[in-house]
Structures are given as C-alpha cells and as structure tokens.
Design a protein around this motif. Structure first.
Motif, mmCIF file in Angstrom:
data_model
loop_
_atom_site.group_PDB
_atom_site.id
_atom_site.type_symbol
_atom_site.label_atom_id
_atom_site.label_comp_id
_atom_site.label_asym_id
_atom_site.label_seq_id
_atom_site.Cartn_x
_atom_site.Cartn_y
_atom_site.Cartn_z
ATOM 1 N N GLU A 27 0.843 -1.180 0.000
ATOM 2 C CA GLU A 27 0.000 0.000 0.000
ATOM 3 C C GLU A 27 0.883 1.236 0.000
ATOM 4 O OE1 GLU A 27 -0.451 -0.150 4.865
ATOM 5 O OE2 GLU A 27 -2.225 -0.062 3.602
ATOM 6 N N LYS A 28 0.305 2.386 -0.336
ATOM 7 C CA LYS A 28 1.050 3.627 -0.176
ATOM 8 C C LYS A 28 1.317 3.836 1.309
ATOM 9 C CE LYS A 28 -0.476 5.993 -4.354
ATOM 10 N NZ LYS A 28 -1.065 7.230 -4.938
ATOM 11 N N VAL A 29 2.494 4.316 1.601
ATOM 12 C CA VAL A 29 2.895 4.431 3.009
ATOM 13 C C VAL A 29 2.935 5.894 3.422
ATOM 14 C CG1 VAL A 29 4.719 3.996 4.680
ATOM 15 C CG2 VAL A 29 4.147 2.254 2.987
ATOM 16 N N ASN A 30 2.121 6.232 4.405
ATOM 17 C CA ASN A 30 2.099 7.562 5.016
ATOM 18 C C ASN A 30 2.735 7.403 6.399
ATOM 19 O OD1 ASN A 30 1.596 10.173 5.728
ATOM 20 N ND2 ASN A 30 -0.627 9.960 5.882
ATOM 21 N N LEU A 31 4.028 7.653 6.457
ATOM 22 C CA LEU A 31 4.839 7.306 7.639
ATOM 23 C C LEU A 31 5.052 8.524 8.533
ATOM 24 C CD1 LEU A 31 6.733 5.275 9.139
ATOM 25 C CD2 LEU A 31 8.565 6.092 7.669
ATOM 26 N N GLY A 32 4.673 8.410 9.802
ATOM 27 C CA GLY A 32 4.967 9.440 10.787
ATOM 28 C C GLY A 32 6.225 9.086 11.561
ATOM 29 N N VAL A 33 7.039 10.110 11.827
ATOM 30 C CA VAL A 33 8.248 9.924 12.643
ATOM 31 C C VAL A 33 8.143 10.868 13.827
ATOM 32 C CG1 VAL A 33 10.759 10.110 12.731
ATOM 33 C CG2 VAL A 33 9.646 9.256 10.649
ATOM 34 N N ALA A 50 17.068 11.658 10.893
ATOM 35 C CA ALA A 50 15.662 11.481 10.518
ATOM 36 C C ALA A 50 15.341 12.290 9.265
ATOM 37 C CB ALA A 50 14.761 11.905 11.677
ATOM 38 N N ASN A 51 15.844 13.516 9.214
ATOM 39 C CA ASN A 51 15.591 14.357 8.037
ATOM 40 C C ASN A 51 16.353 13.854 6.807
ATOM 41 O OD1 ASN A 51 13.804 16.824 8.661
ATOM 42 N ND2 ASN A 51 15.122 16.683 10.468
ATOM 43 N N GLN A 52 17.530 13.275 7.028
ATOM 44 C CA GLN A 52 18.257 12.669 5.902
ATOM 45 C C GLN A 52 17.459 11.498 5.328
ATOM 46 O OE1 GLN A 52 20.761 15.111 4.992
ATOM 47 N NE2 GLN A 52 21.549 13.168 4.243
ATOM 48 N N ALA A 53 16.845 10.707 6.227
ATOM 49 C CA ALA A 53 16.037 9.570 5.767
ATOM 50 C C ALA A 53 14.849 10.049 4.941
ATOM 51 C CB ALA A 53 15.562 8.753 6.969
ATOM 52 N N LYS A 54 14.165 11.086 5.412
ATOM 53 C CA LYS A 54 13.030 11.639 4.656
ATOM 54 C C LYS A 54 13.494 12.084 3.268
ATOM 55 C CE LYS A 54 9.893 15.651 4.688
ATOM 56 N NZ LYS A 54 8.684 14.992 4.198
ATOM 57 N N LYS A 55 14.606 12.802 3.222
ATOM 58 C CA LYS A 55 15.132 13.318 1.954
ATOM 59 C C LYS A 55 15.458 12.169 0.995
ATOM 60 C CE LYS A 55 19.092 15.967 0.194
ATOM 61 N NZ LYS A 55 20.344 16.663 0.599
ATOM 62 N N ASP A 56 16.173 11.163 1.498
ATOM 63 C CA ASP A 56 16.631 10.065 0.634
ATOM 64 C C ASP A 56 15.475 9.161 0.207
ATOM 65 O OD1 ASP A 56 19.127 11.093 1.037
ATOM 66 O OD2 ASP A 56 19.799 9.499 2.393
ATOM 67 N N LEU A 57 14.614 8.803 1.165
ATOM 68 C CA LEU A 57 13.600 7.777 0.885
ATOM 69 C C LEU A 57 12.434 8.312 0.069
ATOM 70 C CD1 LEU A 57 13.665 6.024 4.374
ATOM 71 C CD2 LEU A 57 14.637 5.170 2.236
ATOM 72 N N GLU A 58 12.020 9.557 0.325
ATOM 73 C CA GLU A 58 10.939 10.120 -0.500
ATOM 74 C C GLU A 58 11.403 10.292 -1.948
ATOM 75 O OE1 GLU A 58 8.021 12.511 2.572
ATOM 76 O OE2 GLU A 58 9.526 13.664 1.464
ATOM 77 N N LYS A 59 12.677 10.582 -2.139
ATOM 78 C CA LYS A 59 13.222 10.701 -3.496
ATOM 79 C C LYS A 59 13.252 9.342 -4.190
ATOM 80 C CE LYS A 59 17.362 12.387 -5.920
ATOM 81 N NZ LYS A 59 18.718 12.971 -5.742
ATOM 82 N N GLU A 60 13.484 8.306 -3.409
ATOM 83 C CA GLU A 60 13.636 6.955 -3.962
ATOM 84 C C GLU A 60 12.301 6.249 -4.182
ATOM 85 O OE1 GLU A 60 16.099 2.852 -2.808
ATOM 86 O OE2 GLU A 60 16.399 4.704 -1.677
ATOM 87 N N LYS A 275 22.486 7.481 13.847
ATOM 88 C CA LYS A 275 22.051 7.069 12.507
ATOM 89 C C LYS A 275 21.091 5.879 12.577
ATOM 90 C CE LYS A 275 23.812 5.817 7.919
ATOM 91 N NZ LYS A 275 23.134 4.548 7.828
ATOM 92 N N PHE A 276 20.968 5.224 13.757
ATOM 93 C CA PHE A 276 20.040 4.089 13.788
ATOM 94 C C PHE A 276 18.586 4.529 13.575
ATOM 95 C CE2 PHE A 276 20.707 4.135 18.644
ATOM 96 C CZ PHE A 276 19.587 4.915 18.890
ATOM 97 N N ILE A 277 18.283 5.839 13.764
ATOM 98 C CA ILE A 277 16.929 6.305 13.432
ATOM 99 C C ILE A 277 16.738 6.256 11.908
ATOM 100 C CG2 ILE A 277 17.473 8.777 13.263
ATOM 101 C CD1 ILE A 277 14.317 7.368 14.893
ATOM 102 N N TYR A 278 17.805 6.542 11.172
ATOM 103 C CA TYR A 278 17.760 6.445 9.700
ATOM 104 C C TYR A 278 17.496 4.988 9.307
ATOM 105 C CZ TYR A 278 19.379 7.056 4.829
ATOM 106 O OH TYR A 278 19.469 7.097 3.454
ATOM 107 N N ASP A 279 18.229 4.081 9.927
ATOM 108 C CA ASP A 279 18.049 2.653 9.622
ATOM 109 C C ASP A 279 16.634 2.201 9.956
ATOM 110 O OD1 ASP A 279 20.736 2.427 8.839
ATOM 111 O OD2 ASP A 279 21.377 2.022 10.891
ATOM 112 N N ALA A 280 16.092 2.652 11.103
ATOM 113 C CA ALA A 280 14.739 2.240 11.508
ATOM 114 C C ALA A 280 13.684 2.764 10.532
ATOM 115 C CB ALA A 280 14.444 2.742 12.918
ATOM 116 N N ILE A 281 13.840 4.011 10.102
ATOM 117 C CA ILE A 281 12.883 4.592 9.143
ATOM 118 C C ILE A 281 12.970 3.864 7.811
ATOM 119 C CG2 ILE A 281 12.296 6.685 7.850
ATOM 120 C CD1 ILE A 281 13.380 8.285 10.287
ATOM 121 N N LYS A 282 14.185 3.619 7.353
ATOM 122 C CA LYS A 282 14.382 2.939 6.062
ATOM 123 C C LYS A 282 13.819 1.512 6.097
ATOM 124 C CE LYS A 282 18.166 1.418 2.993
ATOM 125 N NZ LYS A 282 17.615 1.926 1.720
#
Length: 320
Positions: A27-33, A50-60, A275-282
C-alpha cells in the motif's frame, strides 16, 4: 566492521525475517516519525538523520510520504502522536519515545487505529503497543571498550568508569564491561559512578576520581560527551598517568581525533550512532511498501572504531 559490511549485515537480518513472513497487500505508506527535539548533541544527530532519511527515501520511493514531528517533552510528544494519527492519518509510525512509561498508551492508541508501529531505542513498558523494536547493541557497547582496555594494558592496571543514567540500558552496558574484566584479575576497577551522559557531571566525577586515586591507567567514559568532561578534568589536574580514555557512540569530534591521531590517549571508540533512526525509518518504510513486517527486534551492531576504519564513521555534516 566497515559501514558496507554493517549495511550488508542489516540487510541480511531484515531479509531473513521477511522471508519467513507471508507478504501482505502492499500500500502507499504515510509514515509518521516522532522524535525528541535536538536538546543535546546526540538528539541533534537523531534529528539530522531522521531528516536525511526523509530526503533520501521520499526521493527513492514515489509511494512514500514521511512526516517528522519533534517534541520538547513527553506530553507534547503524546499530543503530536494523536495529531499524526487523526489529522495526518498515518498508516505507519517510527517513534523514539521521550519517556517509556508516559508514551506507552499514546503509542498503543496509534497502533489500535491500524498504524504499523516501530519503536526505537527507548522501549515501551508494554511491548504489545509495538510491532517492531530497533535499537543499538548495548551489550557490545560495554564489552568492546573493556576488551580494548584489557588488551592495551596487557591485562594489568587500574581503571575507573563513568556510567550514564540509571536505566536498564546503562545496566546492560556496565554488566558487559564487568563481565570482561572478571576474566582479567589484574585489571582493577577502582570505581564506577553515574555522570548522566553529561560533560559537566563527567568533569565533576573525574575530579573526584583524580583526587581519590593517585594512579589511574584507563578511564572508560562510556560516552563521547562525557569524555570531553574527563579530558578537561585531567587537564586541570595536570595528570599524566592516564594512558587510555575510551568514550563511546562515535561523535564526529572523537572520530576525527582518532582519524588524525591527535591524542595518544584516544585511539578507539565504539559505535552507537544516532544514525540508527535512519536505519529504523528505512527498514520500516521499505518493508511496508512491500506489504511486509519487520522482525520483532532488530539490533544495530556496535563495533570498534579505530584509525583503520574511522573514516567509515565520520559524518562531518552531522551535529553529533
């Protein structure tokens, strides 16, 4: 372990768990952090990653939207969780709780409304409120410094330790440190006192140690912020007997010191990167995009940082 090897290990852990689970409808994912505000350098790192993850993952991923909320205290975080659920209408949540007990019910309410919940680092008092838990390796965080100190001192010497805050997390680290020292009877732990992961408290605790103990070979600061306070106290006391100062968490200033060989007392660190917050979001986002679940628990490895691999842990743009 290099960053590349670490990524492979994380990928392997996730893939093994996913393979054993039936796939759900994607499904489309509407993810809250939901994370604490950047009130000190480690939390600054959490916010940065966390903001790096948003930047990278929304682009991908075109089917992914990430909303990040930061809170100054537990009540504010609880209110933000309600807004994420009822206003933003998230279907997945990654939360780093401000406090375990105070946030358990608000997180459970988000889950009850159908969101998939990943909890990071600080656990909840009732794990049924979560789907997955992602954290650093606190046992390795205590074991690795102890092994390094024993080896560098050739199994003989006087050691003092600074602890964090009285939590289960700190107990895990201290228990692992003590377990290694038990195997080296000629290494004497003179004392271990709480310094609250705070450099000013670490300065005061170290002053006390330097007054009480005339010969100290190694100090386990157990945190890079506390190591700064340790260094200041040693400088003021003009002591030259301390051979090893071992911090923890891989702050960029400490990693740079190791890379450049600036201080012969600081030659190693142990990773526990925000950076583990990045890993958890990803991990959460990509699993939900596939209609899959995470393992119940994912531990991000803590590894020894030395001059040989320090460049893999040096992130100059991070506030931590």
């Amino acid at each position: 372990m290099t960053t590349f090897t670490r990524r492979l290990a994380l990928t392997a852990v996730a893939a093994a768990a996913f393979a054993s689970l039936p796939a759900l409808a994607a499904e489309k994912v509407n993810l809250g952090v939901s994370i604490p505000a950047a009130t000190h350098s480690f939390m600054g790192g959490i916010n940065y990653w966390a903001n790096q993850a948003k930047k990278d993952l929304e682009k991908e991923h075109k089917d992914l939207k990430i909303t990040i909320k930061t809170a100054a205290n537990a009540p504010e975080q609880a209110n933000q969780l309600q807004d994420l659920s009822t206003v933003t209408k998230i279907n997945a949540l990654v939360v780093f709780p401000f406090e375990s007990a105070a946030l358990t019910k608000p997180v459970a309410q988000v889950k009850a409304k159908g969101a998939y919940v990943t909890v990071v680092d600080r656990g909840l008092t009732d794990t049924s409120a979560q789907d997955a838990y992602v954290a650093g390796d606190n046992t390795a965080f205590g074991k690795i410094p102890a092994e390094y100190i024993v080896k560098q001192l050739n199994g003989k010497g006087n050691v003092v330790a600074l602890r964090g805050i009285a939590t289960t997390l700190d107990n895990e680290r201290m228990d692992a440190f003590n377990a290694v020292l038990k195997g080296s009877p000629d290494i004497k732990l003179l004392d271990a006192k709480y310094a609250n992961w705070n450099r000013d408290d670490a300065f005061k605790v170290t002053q006390d140690y330097l007054t009480r103990f005339k010969s100290i070979d190694a100090i386990w600061a157990a945190d890079d912020d506390m190591a700064v306070g340790v260094l200041k106290a040693i400088e003021q006391a003009k002591r030259d007997d301390i051979k090893i100062i071992f911090g923890g968490a891989g702050a960029k200033g400490m990693v740079k010191t190791i890379m450049d060989g600036k201080d012969k007392r600081i030659t190693a660190d142990v990773s526990y990167s925000p950076k583990f917050i990045y890993d958890a979001i990803k991990l959460t986002a990509e699993a939900r995009l596939k209609g899959e679940k995470l393992p119940a628990t994912t531990i991000i490895p803590s590894v020894l940082i030395t001059k040989d691999n320090a460049k893999d842990f040096y992130h100059p743009n991070s506030p931590f």
